[in-house]
Design a protein around this motif. Structure first.
Motif, mmCIF file in Angstrom:
data_model
loop_
_atom_site.group_PDB
_atom_site.id
_atom_site.type_symbol
_atom_site.label_atom_id
_atom_site.label_comp_id
_atom_site.label_asym_id
_atom_site.label_seq_id
_atom_site.Cartn_x
_atom_site.Cartn_y
_atom_site.Cartn_z
ATOM 1 N N LEU A 127 28.683 -42.574 113.083
ATOM 2 C CA LEU A 127 27.982 -43.497 112.182
ATOM 3 C C LEU A 127 26.464 -43.381 112.329
ATOM 4 O O LEU A 127 25.933 -43.409 113.433
ATOM 5 C CB LEU A 127 28.428 -44.929 112.506
ATOM 6 C CG LEU A 127 27.894 -46.031 111.602
ATOM 7 C CD1 LEU A 127 28.368 -45.849 110.166
ATOM 8 C CD2 LEU A 127 28.319 -47.408 112.129
ATOM 9 N N MET B 120 29.792 -41.894 104.897
ATOM 10 C CA MET B 120 30.884 -42.086 105.850
ATOM 11 C C MET B 120 32.246 -42.132 105.161
ATOM 12 O O MET B 120 33.279 -42.108 105.815
ATOM 13 C CB MET B 120 30.685 -43.400 106.621
ATOM 14 C CG MET B 120 29.391 -43.481 107.408
ATOM 15 S SD MET B 120 29.208 -42.174 108.629
ATOM 16 C CE MET B 120 30.592 -42.500 109.699
ATOM 17 N N GLY B 121 32.259 -42.251 103.850
ATOM 18 C CA GLY B 121 33.512 -42.319 103.117
ATOM 19 C C GLY B 121 33.226 -42.661 101.674
ATOM 20 O O GLY B 121 32.054 -42.721 101.254
ATOM 21 N N ASN C 226 31.348 -47.651 108.228
ATOM 22 C CA ASN C 226 32.584 -46.915 108.530
ATOM 23 C C ASN C 226 33.792 -47.818 108.741
ATOM 24 O O ASN C 226 34.773 -47.427 109.347
ATOM 25 C CB ASN C 226 32.407 -45.965 109.721
ATOM 26 C CG ASN C 226 32.221 -46.716 111.015
ATOM 27 O OD1 ASN C 226 32.048 -47.927 110.998
ATOM 28 N ND2 ASN C 226 32.247 -45.991 112.121
ATOM 29 N N ASP C 227 33.697 -49.053 108.229
ATOM 30 C CA ASP C 227 34.918 -49.857 108.226
ATOM 31 C C ASP C 227 35.193 -50.336 106.808
ATOM 32 O O ASP C 227 34.339 -50.259 105.928
ATOM 33 C CB ASP C 227 34.836 -51.030 109.219
ATOM 34 C CG ASP C 227 33.543 -51.796 109.047
ATOM 35 O OD1 ASP C 227 32.802 -51.476 108.098
ATOM 36 O OD2 ASP C 227 33.282 -52.706 109.832
ATOM 37 N N CYS D 33 35.555 -33.590 111.076
ATOM 38 C CA CYS D 33 36.183 -33.767 109.762
ATOM 39 C C CYS D 33 37.327 -32.774 109.519
ATOM 40 O O CYS D 33 38.213 -33.046 108.718
ATOM 41 C CB CYS D 33 35.154 -33.605 108.640
ATOM 42 S SG CYS D 33 34.180 -35.086 108.333
ATOM 43 N N GLN E 195 32.887 -33.344 105.249
ATOM 44 C CA GLN E 195 33.951 -34.035 104.506
ATOM 45 C C GLN E 195 34.436 -33.246 103.297
ATOM 46 O O GLN E 195 35.599 -33.374 102.911
ATOM 47 C CB GLN E 195 33.521 -35.447 104.089
ATOM 48 C CG GLN E 195 32.406 -35.537 103.074
ATOM 49 C CD GLN E 195 31.041 -35.666 103.733
ATOM 50 O OE1 GLN E 195 30.901 -35.388 104.938
ATOM 51 N NE2 GLN E 195 30.048 -36.082 102.986
ATOM 52 N N LEU F 107 37.988 -42.402 104.387
ATOM 53 C CA LEU F 107 36.994 -42.486 105.459
ATOM 54 C C LEU F 107 36.872 -41.125 106.125
ATOM 55 O O LEU F 107 37.874 -40.431 106.330
ATOM 56 C CB LEU F 107 37.420 -43.531 106.494
ATOM 57 C CG LEU F 107 37.410 -44.988 106.021
ATOM 58 C CD1 LEU F 107 37.994 -45.895 107.088
ATOM 59 C CD2 LEU F 107 36.005 -45.440 105.633
ATOM 60 N N TYR F 108 35.653 -40.722 106.432
ATOM 61 C CA TYR F 108 35.446 -39.430 107.083
ATOM 62 C C TYR F 108 35.198 -39.670 108.577
ATOM 63 O O TYR F 108 34.409 -40.558 108.925
ATOM 64 C CB TYR F 108 34.222 -38.707 106.501
ATOM 65 C CG TYR F 108 34.031 -38.823 105.000
ATOM 66 C CD1 TYR F 108 35.110 -38.752 104.117
ATOM 67 C CD2 TYR F 108 32.755 -38.982 104.460
ATOM 68 C CE1 TYR F 108 34.915 -38.860 102.738
ATOM 69 C CE2 TYR F 108 32.551 -39.077 103.085
ATOM 70 C CZ TYR F 108 33.637 -39.026 102.234
ATOM 71 O OH TYR F 108 33.431 -39.133 100.878
ATOM 72 N N PRO F 109 35.843 -38.883 109.447
ATOM 73 C CA PRO F 109 35.622 -39.084 110.891
ATOM 74 C C PRO F 109 34.281 -38.494 111.348
ATOM 75 O O PRO F 109 34.221 -37.395 111.885
ATOM 76 C CB PRO F 109 36.813 -38.353 111.522
ATOM 77 C CG PRO F 109 37.250 -37.356 110.518
ATOM 78 C CD PRO F 109 36.824 -37.825 109.169
ATOM 79 N N LYS F 110 33.225 -39.231 111.078
ATOM 80 C CA LYS F 110 31.880 -38.764 111.443
ATOM 81 C C LYS F 110 31.210 -39.839 112.283
ATOM 82 O O LYS F 110 31.549 -41.014 112.172
ATOM 83 C CB LYS F 110 31.039 -38.556 110.181
ATOM 84 C CG LYS F 110 31.482 -37.386 109.322
ATOM 85 C CD LYS F 110 30.987 -37.507 107.890
ATOM 86 C CE LYS F 110 29.513 -37.291 107.723
ATOM 87 N NZ LYS F 110 29.121 -37.262 106.281
#
Ligand code: ATP
Ligand code: MG
Length: 383
Positions: free
Chosen positions: A332, A338-339, A313-314, A38, A10, A327-330
């Motif tokens: 979970l 995660m963000g 992650n929400d 990411c 990230q 939010l990071y696309p990783k």
């Protein structure tokens, strides 16, 4: 310019976003097995293959003008070799020191920079002998590969020490005195190619189980008697390494002064609030520095806060318009970063209250050392 970033997490993502907004082109070098989601949308990702020549890696990366890093666990030999092809910032010597706690502590200590009392342990015998000059609790840390509180133990008594001693595998360790700090802080500074140095305000950090939960910063709270020594220490490091880019020092603020916990030769989680605080973000300033541009504003007017999204992650319900979510696309995983949420406006007290509410929303409980505790965050005079 063409910039290659070593690392694909990230921090690489946020550096890339800043670089693209400044008109630069990017590529990324991924380690074997490293997740790259990411950064994929921002440029070509080159996967490191053991045995490939440096010239080949440089070509695959699109012959960048400058190579930089987003994490410290990268090959220093590769960074040094890339210097024959293009600029490499920061200085790989700084990366080398930060990769190993023993090197790091000795480096700081030898330059008169204050660290907590420590002892290098090479055997379980060292361990039982060293403890005599410490008092519980102590921290025992692996010399390498520690992050987010991993590979370290807080040892409270002889029984726990014995257990570690029995499990001790012969890997070099360091024993550190547990510090009774007033609060944890970090200082993020940036140095340009022509030697201009700027410091962000002193940021107050809240950790739980060794992982950063939140950061808080205010013009007034930063302006304590601890700011000057912290700035002095980071300047020594920047000048020693002829450092270009962003450098972070993690600090323990005690009633007798400032101790350096560790160095991160990169942008830092505790500086994410700079993205939304009406100044030049740590990411943009790093990119400006390594591309030979003038540095941007680092002075904060007012206050800012940041809360990490750990293992979530929400979007938490109950967010306000003053909350800016990243939010990071990783994938979970429990406890994984995660963000983060930046809290972008309000008085200091309001920001601290929002940080506390958010921690409650996210984690059910406020971390045991409450994020807004006034003895940790000395802002009680401010409205
Ligand atoms: P990072 O994610 O910052 O890389 P890390 O795993 O490298 O973390 P440290 O920064 O050394 O580890 O320690 C993590 C946290 O554990 C610190 O921020 C602090 O809260 C606590 N800690 C570590 N060492 C000490 C100490 N000597 N005294 C008191 N607390 C400590
Ligand atoms: Mg740390």
């Amino acid at each position: 310019m063409k910039i290659a970033i070593v690392g694909c997490g990230q921090l690489g993502r946020m550096l890339a976003e800043a670089a693209i907004s400044l008109g630069h082109k990017l590529s990324f070098l991924a380690d074997i097995g490293e997740q790259t989601r990411c950064v994929e949308e921002y440029g070509k990702v080159v996967r490191y293959v053991p045995g490939s020549s440096v010239g080949n890696i440089y070509d695959m990366l699109g012959r960048p003008d400058v190579v930089t890093i987003e994490k410290e666990n990268v090959s220093v030999a590769l960074l040094k070799a890339l210097k024959s092809y293009c600029a490499v910032y920061p200085n790989p010597d700084a990366v080398y020191v930060s990769q190993n706690r023993i090197r790091e502590k000795n480096f700081l200590n030898n330059r008169g920079l204050p660290v907590a009392p420590y002892s290098v342990l090479n055997s379980s015998r060292d361990l039982s002998e060293s403890i005599r000059s410490f008092r519980f609790p102590v921290f025992i840390k692996h010399a390498e590969m520690g992050y987010d509180g991993k590979n370290q133990w807080k040892i409270k008594d002889h029984q726990a020490l014995k257990k570690i001693s029995e499990e001790y595998s012969g890997t070099p360790l360091v024993m550190e005195q547990g510090v009774e700090y007033l609060y944890e802080a970090s200082l993020i500074a940036v140095r340009s190619v022509d030697g201009d140095i700027r410091c962000y305000p002193l940021t107050q950090n809240q950790h739980s189980d060794g992982i950063l939960i939140g950061s808080f910063v205010s013009e007034q709270a930063s302006n304590t008697e601890h700011l000057l020594p912290a700035c002095h220490y980071i300047e020594i490091l920047l000048k020693t390494w002829d450092y270009v880019g962003v450098l972070t020092v993690e600090l323990f603020i005690t009633d007798t002064g400032v101790l350096i916990n560790e160095i991160a030769p990169r942008v830092h989680n505790s500086g994410h609030w700079t993205q939304t605080a009406h100044l030049c973000s740590q990411f943009e300033n790093h990119i400006r520095a390594i591309t030979g541009s003038k540095l941007g504003e680092t002075n904060l007017k007012g206050s800012a806060g940041m809360v990490n999204l750990l293992g979530v992650n929400d979007l938490p319900v109950g967010l306000k318009s003053t909350h800016q979510v990243y939010l990071y696309p990783k994938a979970l995983k429990p406890g994984r970063k995660m963000g983060h949420v930046n809290i972008v406006s309000g008085s200091s007290v309001e920001i601290l209250n929002q940080m506390e509410t958010l921690s409650e929303l996210l984690y059910g409980v406020v971390p045991s050392a409450r994020i807004s505790e006034e003895d940790r965050y000395p802002i009680s005079q401010e409205s």
